[in-house]
Scaffold this motif. Structure first.
Motif, PDB file in Angstrom:
ATOM      1  N   SER A 199      -6.809  -2.465 -10.309  1.00  0.00           N
ATOM      2  CA  SER A 199      -5.789  -1.434 -10.544  1.00  0.00           C
ATOM      3  C   SER A 199      -5.197  -1.513 -11.950  1.00  0.00           C
ATOM      4  O   SER A 199      -4.750  -0.507 -12.496  1.00  0.00           O
ATOM      5  N   ARG A 200      -5.219  -2.684 -12.538  1.00  0.00           N
ATOM      6  CA  ARG A 200      -4.657  -2.832 -13.889  1.00  0.00           C
ATOM      7  C   ARG A 200      -5.403  -1.954 -14.896  1.00  0.00           C
ATOM      8  O   ARG A 200      -4.793  -1.369 -15.791  1.00  0.00           O
ATOM      9  N   ALA A 201      -6.708  -1.826 -14.737  1.00  0.00           N
ATOM     10  CA  ALA A 201      -7.500  -1.002 -15.642  1.00  0.00           C
ATOM     11  C   ALA A 201      -7.099   0.468 -15.560  1.00  0.00           C
ATOM     12  O   ALA A 201      -7.331   1.238 -16.503  1.00  0.00           O
ATOM     13  N   LEU A 202      -6.498   0.846 -14.450  1.00  0.00           N
ATOM     14  CA  LEU A 202      -6.059   2.231 -14.267  1.00  0.00           C
ATOM     15  C   LEU A 202      -4.552   2.375 -14.462  1.00  0.00           C
ATOM     16  O   LEU A 202      -3.973   3.401 -14.107  1.00  0.00           O
ATOM     17  N   GLY A 203      -3.925   1.366 -15.007  1.00  0.00           N
ATOM     18  CA  GLY A 203      -2.489   1.415 -15.264  1.00  0.00           C
ATOM     19  C   GLY A 203      -1.642   1.039 -14.074  1.00  0.00           C
ATOM     20  O   GLY A 203      -0.439   1.291 -14.066  1.00  0.00           O
ATOM     21  N   GLY A 204      -2.236   0.425 -13.077  1.00  0.00           N
ATOM     22  CA  GLY A 204      -1.503   0.062 -11.864  1.00  0.00           C
ATOM     23  C   GLY A 204      -0.439  -0.985 -12.075  1.00  0.00           C
ATOM     24  O   GLY A 204       0.434  -1.163 -11.228  1.00  0.00           O
ATOM     25  N   ASP A 205      -0.465  -1.671 -13.215  1.00  0.00           N
ATOM     26  CA  ASP A 205       0.545  -2.696 -13.480  1.00  0.00           C
ATOM     27  C   ASP A 205       1.725  -2.142 -14.276  1.00  0.00           C
ATOM     28  O   ASP A 205       2.677  -2.863 -14.553  1.00  0.00           O
ATOM     29  N   ALA A 206       1.672  -0.854 -14.588  1.00  0.00           N
ATOM     30  CA  ALA A 206       2.765  -0.235 -15.360  1.00  0.00           C
ATOM     31  C   ALA A 206       3.957   0.032 -14.438  1.00  0.00           C
ATOM     32  O   ALA A 206       3.792   0.234 -13.237  1.00  0.00           O
ATOM     33  N   PRO A 207       5.166   0.027 -14.995  1.00  0.00           N
ATOM     34  CA  PRO A 207       6.347   0.310 -14.175  1.00  0.00           C
ATOM     35  C   PRO A 207       6.472   1.815 -13.886  1.00  0.00           C
ATOM     36  O   PRO A 207       5.930   2.651 -14.597  1.00  0.00           O
TER      37      PRO A 207
END
Length: 102
Positions: free
Chosen positions: A31-39
């Motif tokens: 998910s991080r690659a898709l911006g899943g770690d963004a607030p």
């Protein structure tokens, strides 16, 4: 191309699909690659996109596996048909030979 050759090619294609089905999850970038770690909203969107991707990869893996099985079943049916043709040819040769010998 003989039926046995075609059956072998179908088996090989089925094996490729089965292999692809087991490695499909490796295509998941996380998910991080898709911006899943963004607030906030962008992170929610990234996580939702990742869930959609994961669902799609899982479905495609199941489909690849099912098609691989179908190809293997078709290859087996071709082998049985080829054997049936060989048996019919042998029977016809024996029958013809008996008629010539009589």
């Amino acid at each position: 191309m003989r039926l046995d050759d075609l059956a072998g090619r179908l088996d090989a294609a089925g094996d490729e699909l089965a292999s692809a089905s087991t490695t499909m999850a490796l295509a998941d970038p996380g998910s991080r690659a898709l911006g899943g770690d963004a607030p906030g909203g962008p992170g929610e969107l990234g996580r939702a996109l990742h869930r959609t991707l994961t669902t799609a990869l899982t479905a495609r893996a199941r489909e690849a596996s099912a098609h691989g099985i179908r190809l293997a079943e078709t290859a087996e049916a071709l082998r049985l048909a080829a054997q049936g043709y060989r048996t019919a040819d042998q029977d016809a040769r024996r029958h013809h030979q008996r008629q010539e010998d009589a």
